[in-house]
Design an enzyme around this catalytic site. Sequence first.
Site, mmCIF file in Angstrom:
data_model
loop_
_atom_site.group_PDB
_atom_site.id
_atom_site.type_symbol
_atom_site.label_atom_id
_atom_site.label_comp_id
_atom_site.label_asym_id
_atom_site.label_seq_id
_atom_site.Cartn_x
_atom_site.Cartn_y
_atom_site.Cartn_z
ATOM 1 N N TRP A 1 0.879 -1.180 0.000
ATOM 2 C CA TRP A 1 0.000 0.000 0.000
ATOM 3 C C TRP A 1 0.909 1.221 0.000
ATOM 4 O O TRP A 1 1.845 1.292 0.798
ATOM 5 C CB TRP A 1 -0.895 -0.040 1.244
ATOM 6 C CG TRP A 1 -1.800 1.139 1.395
ATOM 7 C CD1 TRP A 1 -2.541 1.738 0.425
ATOM 8 C CD2 TRP A 1 -2.059 1.866 2.610
ATOM 9 N NE1 TRP A 1 -3.259 2.791 0.958
ATOM 10 C CE2 TRP A 1 -2.975 2.891 2.291
ATOM 11 C CE3 TRP A 1 -1.607 1.743 3.930
ATOM 12 C CZ2 TRP A 1 -3.455 3.784 3.248
ATOM 13 C CZ3 TRP A 1 -2.085 2.632 4.872
ATOM 14 C CH2 TRP A 1 -3.006 3.642 4.538
ATOM 15 N N ASP B 1 -0.257 -5.739 9.514
ATOM 16 C CA ASP B 1 -1.250 -4.723 9.170
ATOM 17 C C ASP B 1 -2.505 -5.475 8.747
ATOM 18 O O ASP B 1 -2.527 -6.137 7.704
ATOM 19 C CB ASP B 1 -0.722 -3.855 8.015
ATOM 20 C CG ASP B 1 -1.748 -2.818 7.577
ATOM 21 O OD1 ASP B 1 -2.836 -2.742 8.188
ATOM 22 O OD2 ASP B 1 -1.460 -2.081 6.611
ATOM 23 N N LYS C 1 -12.940 -0.999 6.431
ATOM 24 C CA LYS C 1 -13.532 -1.860 5.399
ATOM 25 C C LYS C 1 -14.538 -2.831 5.986
ATOM 26 O O LYS C 1 -15.644 -2.964 5.476
ATOM 27 C CB LYS C 1 -12.441 -2.659 4.672
ATOM 28 C CG LYS C 1 -11.267 -1.840 4.194
ATOM 29 C CD LYS C 1 -11.598 -1.019 2.979
ATOM 30 C CE LYS C 1 -10.723 0.199 2.928
ATOM 31 N NZ LYS C 1 -9.742 0.261 1.898
HETATM 32 N N1 PGU Z 1 -3.389 -0.810 5.497
HETATM 33 C C1 PGU Z 1 -3.760 -1.154 4.258
HETATM 34 C C2 PGU Z 1 -3.096 -2.313 3.608
HETATM 35 C C3 PGU Z 1 -4.756 -0.440 3.604
HETATM 36 O O1 PGU Z 1 -5.106 -0.796 2.375
HETATM 37 C C4 PGU Z 1 -5.353 0.661 4.259
HETATM 38 C C5 PGU Z 1 -6.413 1.444 3.592
HETATM 39 C C6 PGU Z 1 -4.950 0.975 5.568
HETATM 40 C C7 PGU Z 1 -3.954 0.209 6.152
HETATM 41 C C8 PGU Z 1 -5.504 2.081 6.399
HETATM 42 O O2 PGU Z 1 -6.796 2.388 6.275
HETATM 43 P P1 PGU Z 1 -7.585 3.327 7.273
HETATM 44 O O3 PGU Z 1 -8.643 3.937 6.449
HETATM 45 O O4 PGU Z 1 -6.629 4.328 7.834
HETATM 46 O O5 PGU Z 1 -8.103 2.434 8.332
HETATM 47 N N2 PGU Z 1 -6.296 1.576 2.247
HETATM 48 C C9 PGU Z 1 -7.468 2.029 1.561
HETATM 49 C C10 PGU Z 1 -7.809 3.462 1.822
HETATM 50 C C11 PGU Z 1 -7.558 4.486 0.843
HETATM 51 C C12 PGU Z 1 -6.269 5.225 1.095
HETATM 52 O O6 PGU Z 1 -5.361 5.054 0.276
HETATM 53 O O7 PGU Z 1 -6.184 5.935 2.113
HETATM 54 C C13 PGU Z 1 -7.395 1.567 0.132
HETATM 55 O O8 PGU Z 1 -8.439 1.444 -0.468
HETATM 56 O O9 PGU Z 1 -6.295 1.245 -0.328
#
Ligand code: PGU
Length: 479
Positions: free
Chosen positions: A211, A292, A328
Amino acid sequence: MLSTTIKSAGARQAVLRARIAPLAAARAVSIWSKVPQGPPVSSPIGARTRSLPIAVLTRSIAGCITEAFKADSNPKKINLGALLSLSPTLPYHVPSSPHPGGPKNAQLTPSSPGVGAYRDDAGKPYVLPSVREAERRVIDDKMNKEYAGITGVPEFPQAAAKLAYGNDSPALGRIAATQTISGTGALRLGAEFLQRWHAGEKKIRIPTPSWANHKAIFQDARLEVEQYRYYNKDTIGLDFDGMVQDLKSAPEGSVFLFHACAHNPTGVDPTPEQWKEISQICLQKKHLPFFDMAYQGFASGDSDRDAFAVRQFIRDGHKILLSQSFAKNMGLYGERAGAFSIVGEDAEEVKRIDSQLKIIIRPMYSNPPIHGARIAATILNDPKLYTQWQAEVKGMADRIITMRKLLREKLEGLGSKHDWSHITSQIGMFAYTGLKPDEVEKVTKDYSVYFTKDGRISVSGITSDNVGHLAEAIYKVKG
Ligand code: PGU
Protein backbone atom coordinates in the site's frame (compact mmCIF):
# COMPACT_ATOMS: atom_id res chain seq x y z
CA MET A 1 -2.43 80.64 5.39
CA LEU A 2 -5.13 78.28 4.23
CA SER A 3 -3.01 77.11 1.32
CA THR A 4 -0.09 76.55 3.70
CA THR A 5 -2.33 74.41 5.91
CA ILE A 6 -3.51 72.40 2.95
CA LYS A 7 0.01 72.08 1.65
CA SER A 8 1.33 70.95 4.96
CA ALA A 9 -1.51 68.40 5.33
CA GLY A 10 -0.65 67.04 1.89
CA ALA A 11 2.98 66.93 2.78
CA ARG A 12 2.21 65.09 6.01
CA GLN A 13 0.25 62.46 4.08
CA ALA A 14 3.09 62.06 1.64
CA VAL A 15 5.50 61.54 4.50
CA LEU A 16 3.10 59.01 6.07
CA ARG A 17 2.74 57.16 2.79
CA ALA A 18 6.49 57.06 2.41
CA ARG A 19 6.76 55.55 5.89
CA ILE A 20 3.98 53.00 5.44
CA ALA A 21 5.08 51.76 2.03
CA PRO A 22 8.20 49.90 3.17
CA LEU A 23 6.23 48.46 6.11
CA ALA A 24 3.54 47.13 3.79
CA ALA A 25 6.17 45.78 1.46
CA ALA A 26 7.85 44.09 4.40
CA ARG A 27 4.53 42.67 5.57
CA ALA A 28 3.88 41.19 2.09
CA VAL A 29 6.77 38.81 2.77
CA SER A 30 4.99 36.30 4.99
CA ILE A 31 6.79 34.38 7.67
CA TRP A 32 5.73 31.27 5.74
CA SER A 33 7.11 32.53 2.45
CA LYS A 34 9.83 29.91 2.53
CA VAL A 35 7.35 27.03 2.89
CA PRO A 36 7.59 25.18 -0.44
CA GLN A 37 4.64 23.92 -2.42
CA GLY A 38 4.35 20.17 -1.85
CA PRO A 39 3.09 17.72 -4.46
CA PRO A 40 -0.66 16.99 -4.33
CA VAL A 41 -1.62 14.24 -1.89
CA SER A 42 -4.57 12.48 -3.41
CA SER A 43 -5.01 9.43 -1.23
CA PRO A 44 -3.42 6.85 -3.44
CA ILE A 45 -4.51 3.30 -3.05
CA GLY A 46 -2.01 0.63 -3.65
CA ALA A 47 0.55 0.04 -6.22
CA ARG A 48 3.72 1.70 -7.10
CA THR A 49 5.43 0.40 -10.13
CA ARG A 50 9.09 -0.33 -10.32
CA SER A 51 9.85 2.55 -12.61
CA LEU A 52 7.96 5.40 -10.97
CA PRO A 53 8.52 7.00 -7.58
CA ILE A 54 5.38 7.04 -5.45
CA ALA A 55 4.88 10.79 -5.60
CA VAL A 56 4.94 10.81 -9.39
CA LEU A 57 2.67 7.81 -9.61
CA THR A 58 0.25 9.31 -7.15
CA ARG A 59 0.01 12.45 -9.15
CA SER A 60 -0.27 10.73 -12.49
CA ILE A 61 -2.82 8.13 -11.41
CA ALA A 62 -4.97 10.44 -9.39
CA GLY A 63 -4.98 13.17 -11.94
CA CYS A 64 -5.23 11.12 -15.07
CA ILE A 65 -7.72 8.40 -14.25
CA THR A 66 -10.27 10.53 -12.47
CA GLU A 67 -10.06 13.39 -14.90
CA ALA A 68 -10.06 11.19 -17.99
CA PHE A 69 -12.94 9.14 -16.62
CA LYS A 70 -14.99 12.23 -15.90
CA ALA A 71 -14.38 13.60 -19.38
CA ASP A 72 -15.34 10.34 -21.13
CA SER A 73 -18.85 10.45 -22.64
CA ASN A 74 -19.16 6.68 -23.27
CA PRO A 75 -22.25 5.52 -21.30
CA LYS A 76 -20.56 2.15 -20.76
CA LYS A 77 -17.49 3.62 -19.11
CA ILE A 78 -16.21 1.93 -15.96
CA ASN A 79 -13.79 3.27 -13.37
CA LEU A 80 -11.82 0.51 -11.70
CA GLY A 81 -8.94 2.74 -10.67
CA ALA A 82 -10.42 3.03 -7.19
CA LEU A 83 -8.80 6.26 -6.26
CA LEU A 84 -10.16 7.90 -3.19
CA SER A 85 -11.81 11.02 -4.45
CA LEU A 86 -11.98 13.92 -2.09
CA SER A 87 -14.37 15.63 -4.44
CA PRO A 88 -16.89 17.85 -2.65
CA THR A 89 -19.60 16.28 -4.80
CA LEU A 90 -19.12 12.97 -3.05
CA PRO A 91 -22.33 12.31 -1.12
CA TYR A 92 -21.68 12.26 2.58
CA HIS A 93 -25.27 11.38 3.35
CA VAL A 94 -25.89 7.92 2.02
CA PRO A 95 -29.49 6.73 2.05
CA SER A 96 -29.65 3.24 3.50
CA SER A 97 -29.19 0.82 0.70
CA PRO A 98 -30.46 -2.71 1.32
CA HIS A 99 -27.78 -5.12 0.26
CA PRO A 100 -27.23 -6.36 -2.34
CA GLY A 101 -28.69 -4.33 -5.13
CA GLY A 102 -30.55 -1.76 -3.08
CA PRO A 103 -32.52 1.12 -4.54
CA LYS A 104 -30.59 3.45 -6.79
CA ASN A 105 -28.97 6.28 -4.93
CA ALA A 106 -29.82 9.33 -6.93
CA GLN A 107 -26.83 11.22 -5.59
CA LEU A 108 -24.41 9.01 -7.40
CA THR A 109 -24.11 8.83 -11.13
CA PRO A 110 -22.01 6.46 -13.20
CA SER A 111 -19.56 9.30 -13.55
CA SER A 112 -18.76 9.28 -9.84
CA PRO A 113 -15.15 8.33 -9.59
CA GLY A 114 -14.39 5.02 -7.98
CA VAL A 115 -13.52 5.33 -4.32
CA GLY A 116 -11.31 3.11 -2.23
CA ALA A 117 -14.36 1.65 -0.60
CA TYR A 118 -16.80 -1.18 -1.02
CA ARG A 119 -19.72 -0.61 -3.38
CA ASP A 120 -22.88 -2.69 -3.68
CA ASP A 121 -24.02 -4.35 -6.89
CA ALA A 122 -25.64 -1.12 -8.00
CA GLY A 123 -22.26 0.59 -7.58
CA LYS A 124 -23.43 2.49 -4.50
CA PRO A 125 -21.80 3.05 -1.10
CA TYR A 126 -23.07 0.65 1.53
CA VAL A 127 -23.74 1.32 5.20
CA LEU A 128 -24.03 -1.98 7.05
CA PRO A 129 -27.41 -2.49 8.78
CA SER A 130 -25.56 -3.68 11.91
CA VAL A 131 -23.72 -0.35 11.92
CA ARG A 132 -27.01 1.53 11.55
CA GLU A 133 -28.45 -0.45 14.47
CA ALA A 134 -25.39 0.11 16.68
CA GLU A 135 -25.46 3.79 15.84
CA ARG A 136 -29.14 3.98 16.80
CA ARG A 137 -28.33 2.41 20.15
CA VAL A 138 -25.42 4.78 20.75
CA ILE A 139 -27.68 7.76 20.03
CA ASP A 140 -30.60 6.37 22.08
CA ASP A 141 -28.28 5.94 25.03
CA LYS A 142 -27.82 9.72 25.01
CA MET A 143 -24.16 9.38 25.93
CA ASN A 144 -22.19 12.51 26.64
CA LYS A 145 -19.55 13.84 24.29
CA GLU A 146 -16.73 14.18 26.79
CA TYR A 147 -13.19 13.13 26.00
CA ALA A 148 -12.30 9.48 25.95
CA GLY A 149 -9.12 8.50 27.75
CA ILE A 150 -5.85 8.48 25.85
CA THR A 151 -6.43 4.88 24.72
CA GLY A 152 -9.98 5.58 23.61
CA VAL A 153 -13.46 4.24 24.30
CA PRO A 154 -12.83 1.76 27.15
CA GLU A 155 -14.92 -1.09 25.71
CA PHE A 156 -13.26 -0.93 22.31
CA PRO A 157 -9.53 -1.87 22.30
CA GLN A 158 -9.83 -5.21 24.09
CA ALA A 159 -12.89 -6.17 22.00
CA ALA A 160 -10.88 -5.34 18.87
CA ALA A 161 -8.00 -7.42 20.18
CA LYS A 162 -10.31 -10.39 20.75
CA LEU A 163 -11.54 -10.14 17.17
CA ALA A 164 -7.98 -10.29 15.88
CA TYR A 165 -6.30 -12.70 18.25
CA GLY A 166 -9.36 -14.88 18.95
CA ASN A 167 -11.50 -15.26 22.07
CA ASP A 168 -9.32 -18.02 23.46
CA SER A 169 -5.96 -16.62 22.38
CA PRO A 170 -3.02 -17.51 24.62
CA ALA A 171 -1.92 -13.89 24.19
CA LEU A 172 -5.01 -12.33 25.81
CA GLY A 173 -3.94 -10.89 29.13
CA ARG A 174 -0.56 -9.79 27.80
CA ILE A 175 -1.64 -7.45 25.03
CA ALA A 176 -1.14 -3.70 25.24
CA ALA A 177 -4.02 -2.37 23.13
CA THR A 178 -5.22 1.09 22.30
CA GLN A 179 -7.79 2.71 20.05
CA THR A 180 -6.23 4.59 17.15
CA ILE A 181 -7.23 6.89 14.33
CA SER A 182 -8.13 3.99 12.07
CA GLY A 183 -5.51 1.73 10.51
CA THR A 184 -3.29 4.57 9.36
CA GLY A 185 -3.12 5.96 12.89
CA ALA A 186 -2.33 2.50 14.23
CA LEU A 187 0.55 2.09 11.78
CA ARG A 188 1.87 5.56 12.61
CA LEU A 189 1.72 4.85 16.33
CA GLY A 190 3.50 1.53 15.83
CA ALA A 191 6.12 3.29 13.72
CA GLU A 192 6.74 5.84 16.44
CA PHE A 193 6.97 3.13 19.08
CA LEU A 194 9.55 1.29 17.00
CA GLN A 195 11.51 4.48 16.47
CA ARG A 196 11.71 5.03 20.21
CA TRP A 197 11.97 1.55 21.61
CA HIS A 198 13.21 -0.93 19.04
CA ALA A 199 16.78 -1.54 20.10
CA GLY A 200 17.97 -2.77 16.70
CA GLU A 201 18.23 -0.82 13.47
CA LYS A 202 15.59 1.84 12.90
CA LYS A 203 14.35 0.15 9.79
CA ILE A 204 11.27 -1.68 8.57
CA ARG A 205 10.94 -4.02 5.63
CA ILE A 206 7.74 -3.85 3.59
CA PRO A 207 6.63 -6.01 0.66
CA THR A 208 7.13 -5.13 -3.01
CA PRO A 209 4.65 -3.73 -3.81
CA SER A 210 2.75 -2.49 -0.78
CA TRP A 211 0.00 0.00 0.00
CA ALA A 212 1.61 3.25 -1.13
CA ASN A 213 1.05 5.01 2.19
CA HIS A 214 3.12 2.47 4.13
CA LYS A 215 6.40 3.97 3.02
CA ALA A 216 5.34 7.51 3.91
CA ILE A 217 3.97 6.46 7.31
CA PHE A 218 7.18 4.76 8.35
CA GLN A 219 9.48 7.38 6.87
CA ASP A 220 7.59 10.11 8.70
CA ALA A 221 8.50 8.30 11.91
CA ARG A 222 12.12 8.47 10.72
CA LEU A 223 12.35 4.77 10.05
CA GLU A 224 14.29 3.61 7.06
CA VAL A 225 12.13 1.62 4.65
CA GLU A 226 13.48 -1.33 2.71
CA GLN A 227 11.47 -3.64 0.48
CA TYR A 228 11.41 -7.40 0.35
CA ARG A 229 10.37 -9.53 -2.60
CA TYR A 230 6.69 -10.45 -2.58
CA TYR A 231 4.90 -10.34 -5.95
CA ASN A 232 6.04 -12.13 -9.06
CA LYS A 233 4.64 -10.36 -12.09
CA ASP A 234 5.46 -13.28 -14.37
CA THR A 235 3.36 -15.77 -12.43
CA ILE A 236 0.93 -13.09 -11.21
CA GLY A 237 1.37 -14.75 -7.85
CA LEU A 238 3.53 -14.82 -4.75
CA ASP A 239 7.30 -14.78 -5.13
CA PHE A 240 7.57 -17.12 -2.18
CA ASP A 241 11.17 -18.12 -2.82
CA GLY A 242 12.25 -14.50 -3.14
CA MET A 243 10.39 -13.62 0.03
CA VAL A 244 11.98 -16.49 1.95
CA GLN A 245 15.43 -15.52 0.70
CA ASP A 246 14.92 -11.92 1.79
CA LEU A 247 13.64 -13.03 5.20
CA LYS A 248 16.70 -15.24 5.61
CA SER A 249 19.26 -12.73 4.41
CA ALA A 250 17.98 -9.83 6.56
CA PRO A 251 20.02 -9.23 9.70
CA GLU A 252 18.76 -10.97 12.82
CA GLY A 253 16.05 -9.05 14.64
CA SER A 254 14.76 -7.14 11.60
CA VAL A 255 11.26 -5.68 11.59
CA PHE A 256 9.00 -7.06 8.85
CA LEU A 257 5.65 -5.64 7.86
CA PHE A 258 3.14 -8.26 6.72
CA HIS A 259 -0.32 -7.71 5.27
CA ALA A 260 -2.37 -10.08 7.45
CA CYS A 261 -4.81 -10.85 4.62
CA ALA A 262 -5.99 -9.48 1.28
CA HIS A 263 -2.64 -7.96 0.33
CA ASN A 264 -3.13 -4.48 -1.06
CA PRO A 265 -2.65 -3.94 -3.99
CA THR A 266 -1.99 -7.42 -5.43
CA GLY A 267 -4.68 -9.57 -3.75
CA VAL A 268 -1.99 -12.24 -3.44
CA ASP A 269 -1.64 -13.85 0.01
CA PRO A 270 0.64 -16.63 1.24
CA THR A 271 -1.16 -19.93 1.84
CA PRO A 272 -1.55 -21.16 5.45
CA GLU A 273 1.37 -23.55 4.88
CA GLN A 274 3.52 -20.70 3.56
CA TRP A 275 2.59 -18.53 6.56
CA LYS A 276 3.74 -21.35 8.84
CA GLU A 277 7.08 -21.42 7.08
CA ILE A 278 7.39 -17.63 7.20
CA SER A 279 6.66 -17.75 10.93
CA GLN A 280 9.37 -20.38 11.51
CA ILE A 281 11.97 -18.36 9.61
CA CYS A 282 11.03 -15.27 11.61
CA LEU A 283 11.48 -17.28 14.81
CA GLN A 284 14.90 -18.56 13.74
CA LYS A 285 15.99 -15.08 12.72
CA LYS A 286 14.37 -13.41 15.76
CA HIS A 287 12.58 -11.03 13.37
CA LEU A 288 9.88 -8.76 14.76
CA PRO A 289 6.60 -9.13 12.81
CA PHE A 290 4.35 -6.09 12.40
CA PHE A 291 0.97 -7.16 11.00
CA ASP A 292 -1.25 -4.72 9.17
CA MET A 293 -4.78 -6.11 9.27
CA ALA A 294 -6.98 -3.72 7.33
CA TYR A 295 -9.35 -6.30 5.82
CA GLN A 296 -10.26 -8.87 8.48
CA GLY A 297 -13.43 -10.66 7.34
CA PHE A 298 -13.51 -8.67 4.16
CA ALA A 299 -11.12 -11.04 2.40
CA SER A 300 -12.70 -14.47 2.75
CA GLY A 301 -15.95 -13.52 4.47
CA ASP A 302 -14.76 -15.26 7.64
CA SER A 303 -13.02 -13.19 10.33
CA ASP A 304 -11.35 -16.21 11.89
CA ARG A 305 -9.98 -17.45 8.59
CA ASP A 306 -8.63 -14.01 7.71
CA ALA A 307 -6.86 -13.88 11.09
CA PHE A 308 -5.00 -17.13 10.38
CA ALA A 309 -1.55 -15.57 9.96
CA VAL A 310 -1.80 -13.42 13.08
CA ARG A 311 -2.98 -16.37 15.18
CA GLN A 312 -0.38 -18.75 13.74
CA PHE A 313 2.39 -16.34 14.69
CA ILE A 314 0.95 -16.11 18.23
CA ARG A 315 0.73 -19.91 18.47
CA ASP A 316 4.39 -20.04 17.46
CA GLY A 317 5.30 -17.69 20.30
CA HIS A 318 5.91 -14.43 18.40
CA LYS A 319 5.39 -11.13 20.12
CA ILE A 320 3.83 -9.22 17.30
CA LEU A 321 2.76 -5.66 16.64
CA LEU A 322 -0.68 -5.34 15.08
CA SER A 323 -2.64 -2.56 13.44
CA GLN A 324 -6.36 -3.01 12.83
CA SER A 325 -8.78 -1.00 10.76
CA PHE A 326 -12.55 -1.10 10.91
CA ALA A 327 -12.85 1.02 7.78
CA LYS A 328 -13.53 -1.86 5.40
CA ASN A 329 -15.03 -4.64 7.48
CA MET A 330 -17.50 -2.36 9.25
CA GLY A 331 -17.64 0.24 6.49
CA LEU A 332 -16.65 2.86 9.07
CA TYR A 333 -14.23 4.58 6.68
CA GLY A 334 -14.71 8.17 7.77
CA GLU A 335 -15.30 7.36 11.43
CA ARG A 336 -11.63 6.45 11.79
CA ALA A 337 -12.03 3.48 14.13
CA GLY A 338 -8.87 1.42 14.50
CA ALA A 339 -6.69 -0.27 17.05
CA PHE A 340 -3.03 -0.92 17.71
CA SER A 341 -1.66 -3.64 19.93
CA ILE A 342 1.62 -5.13 21.03
CA VAL A 343 1.94 -8.58 22.55
CA GLY A 344 4.24 -8.50 25.56
CA GLU A 345 6.00 -11.06 27.69
CA ASP A 346 3.75 -10.70 30.72
CA ALA A 347 1.36 -8.28 32.45
CA GLU A 348 4.23 -6.26 33.89
CA GLU A 349 5.83 -5.70 30.48
CA VAL A 350 2.46 -4.83 28.99
CA LYS A 351 2.05 -2.16 31.66
CA ARG A 352 5.35 -0.59 30.64
CA ILE A 353 4.51 -0.75 26.92
CA ASP A 354 1.10 0.71 27.62
CA SER A 355 2.63 3.66 29.47
CA GLN A 356 4.90 4.42 26.50
CA LEU A 357 2.04 4.24 24.01
CA LYS A 358 0.20 6.82 26.10
CA ILE A 359 3.29 9.02 26.17
CA ILE A 360 3.38 8.96 22.36
CA ILE A 361 -0.36 9.51 21.86
CA ARG A 362 -0.90 12.32 24.35
CA PRO A 363 1.11 15.04 22.57
CA MET A 364 0.20 13.70 19.12
CA TYR A 365 -3.62 13.86 19.23
CA SER A 366 -4.41 13.59 22.94
CA ASN A 367 -7.25 11.09 22.55
CA PRO A 368 -9.13 9.53 19.66
CA PRO A 369 -12.64 10.23 18.31
CA ILE A 370 -15.44 8.43 20.15
CA HIS A 371 -18.36 7.90 17.78
CA GLY A 372 -17.02 5.23 15.44
CA ALA A 373 -15.38 3.32 18.28
CA ARG A 374 -18.67 3.31 20.21
CA ILE A 375 -20.39 1.84 17.16
CA ALA A 376 -17.69 -0.79 16.70
CA ALA A 377 -17.64 -1.65 20.40
CA THR A 378 -21.44 -2.02 20.43
CA ILE A 379 -21.24 -4.51 17.58
CA LEU A 380 -18.27 -6.42 18.97
CA ASN A 381 -19.68 -6.70 22.49
CA ASP A 382 -23.26 -7.71 21.63
CA PRO A 383 -23.42 -11.39 20.55
CA LYS A 384 -26.56 -10.92 18.42
CA LEU A 385 -25.35 -7.82 16.66
CA TYR A 386 -21.95 -9.44 16.21
CA THR A 387 -23.53 -12.40 14.42
CA GLN A 388 -25.51 -10.06 12.21
CA TRP A 389 -22.36 -8.09 11.38
CA GLN A 390 -20.45 -11.26 10.50
CA ALA A 391 -23.17 -12.17 8.00
CA GLU A 392 -22.99 -8.69 6.48
CA VAL A 393 -19.19 -8.84 6.16
CA LYS A 394 -19.62 -12.17 4.44
CA GLY A 395 -22.17 -10.56 2.11
CA MET A 396 -19.59 -7.98 1.04
CA ALA A 397 -16.80 -10.53 0.65
CA ASP A 398 -19.11 -12.85 -1.28
CA ARG A 399 -20.09 -10.12 -3.70
CA ILE A 400 -16.42 -9.43 -4.43
CA ILE A 401 -15.72 -13.16 -4.82
CA THR A 402 -18.76 -13.52 -7.11
CA MET A 403 -17.57 -10.65 -9.31
CA ARG A 404 -14.15 -12.32 -9.61
CA LYS A 405 -15.83 -15.57 -10.68
CA LEU A 406 -18.12 -13.80 -13.12
CA LEU A 407 -15.27 -11.90 -14.72
CA ARG A 408 -13.25 -15.08 -15.16
CA GLU A 409 -16.28 -17.01 -16.50
CA LYS A 410 -17.08 -14.25 -18.97
CA LEU A 411 -13.49 -14.11 -20.21
CA GLU A 412 -13.40 -17.87 -20.64
CA GLY A 413 -16.88 -17.81 -22.21
CA LEU A 414 -15.64 -15.35 -24.81
CA GLY A 415 -13.01 -17.94 -25.78
CA SER A 416 -9.96 -16.36 -24.16
CA LYS A 417 -7.05 -18.76 -24.22
CA HIS A 418 -5.30 -17.04 -21.32
CA ASP A 419 -5.12 -18.54 -17.87
CA TRP A 420 -7.34 -16.30 -15.74
CA SER A 421 -7.18 -18.43 -12.60
CA HIS A 422 -5.36 -15.65 -10.73
CA ILE A 423 -8.53 -13.54 -10.91
CA THR A 424 -10.26 -16.00 -8.61
CA SER A 425 -7.27 -17.11 -6.57
CA GLN A 426 -6.46 -13.55 -5.52
CA ILE A 427 -8.45 -12.17 -2.64
CA GLY A 428 -9.87 -8.87 -1.41
CA MET A 429 -10.71 -5.59 -3.01
CA PHE A 430 -7.98 -5.46 -5.64
CA ALA A 431 -6.99 -7.75 -8.46
CA TYR A 432 -3.88 -7.69 -10.57
CA THR A 433 -5.03 -8.66 -14.05
CA GLY A 434 -1.55 -9.14 -15.48
CA LEU A 435 -2.32 -6.71 -18.31
CA LYS A 436 0.72 -4.77 -19.50
CA PRO A 437 0.72 -0.95 -19.52
CA ASP A 438 0.12 -0.74 -23.29
CA GLU A 439 -2.79 -3.19 -22.96
CA VAL A 440 -4.31 -1.17 -20.14
CA GLU A 441 -3.98 1.91 -22.31
CA LYS A 442 -5.83 0.20 -25.18
CA VAL A 443 -8.61 -1.07 -22.90
CA THR A 444 -9.08 2.46 -21.64
CA LYS A 445 -8.83 4.13 -25.03
CA ASP A 446 -11.07 1.75 -26.95
CA TYR A 447 -13.54 0.64 -24.26
CA SER A 448 -13.57 3.41 -21.65
CA VAL A 449 -12.54 1.10 -18.86
CA TYR A 450 -10.23 2.93 -16.50
CA PHE A 451 -7.67 1.33 -14.22
CA THR A 452 -4.09 1.79 -13.21
CA LYS A 453 -1.29 1.17 -15.69
CA ASP A 454 0.07 -1.70 -13.62
CA GLY A 455 -3.06 -3.65 -14.51
CA ARG A 456 -4.71 -3.46 -11.10
CA ILE A 457 -8.49 -3.25 -10.95
CA SER A 458 -10.70 -2.54 -7.97
CA VAL A 459 -13.07 -5.49 -7.89
CA SER A 460 -15.53 -3.52 -5.80
CA GLY A 461 -16.15 -1.36 -8.87
CA ILE A 462 -17.41 -4.37 -10.85
CA THR A 463 -21.16 -4.98 -10.91
CA SER A 464 -23.48 -7.54 -12.54
CA ASP A 465 -24.27 -4.79 -15.03
CA ASN A 466 -20.78 -3.81 -16.11
CA VAL A 467 -18.85 -7.11 -15.84
CA GLY A 468 -19.82 -8.11 -19.41
CA HIS A 469 -18.41 -4.92 -20.88
CA LEU A 470 -15.25 -5.28 -18.78
CA ALA A 471 -14.67 -8.88 -19.89
CA GLU A 472 -15.24 -7.97 -23.51
CA ALA A 473 -12.82 -5.06 -23.31
CA ILE A 474 -10.09 -7.22 -21.77
CA TYR A 475 -10.74 -10.06 -24.21
CA LYS A 476 -10.64 -7.82 -27.26
CA VAL A 477 -7.26 -6.43 -26.22
CA LYS A 478 -5.64 -9.46 -24.64
CA GLY A 479 -7.23 -12.17 -26.69
N1 PGU B 1 -3.39 -0.81 5.50
C1 PGU B 1 -3.76 -1.15 4.26
C2 PGU B 1 -3.10 -2.31 3.61
C3 PGU B 1 -4.76 -0.44 3.60
O1 PGU B 1 -5.11 -0.80 2.38
C4 PGU B 1 -5.35 0.66 4.26
C5 PGU B 1 -6.41 1.44 3.59
C6 PGU B 1 -4.95 0.97 5.57
C7 PGU B 1 -3.95 0.21 6.15
C8 PGU B 1 -5.50 2.08 6.40
O2 PGU B 1 -6.80 2.39 6.27
P1 PGU B 1 -7.59 3.33 7.27
O3 PGU B 1 -8.64 3.94 6.45
O4 PGU B 1 -6.63 4.33 7.83
O5 PGU B 1 -8.10 2.43 8.33
N2 PGU B 1 -6.30 1.58 2.25
C9 PGU B 1 -7.47 2.03 1.56
C10 PGU B 1 -7.81 3.46 1.82
C11 PGU B 1 -7.56 4.49 0.84
C12 PGU B 1 -6.27 5.22 1.10
O6 PGU B 1 -5.36 5.05 0.28
O7 PGU B 1 -6.18 5.93 2.11
C13 PGU B 1 -7.39 1.57 0.13
O8 PGU B 1 -8.44 1.44 -0.47
O9 PGU B 1 -6.30 1.25 -0.33
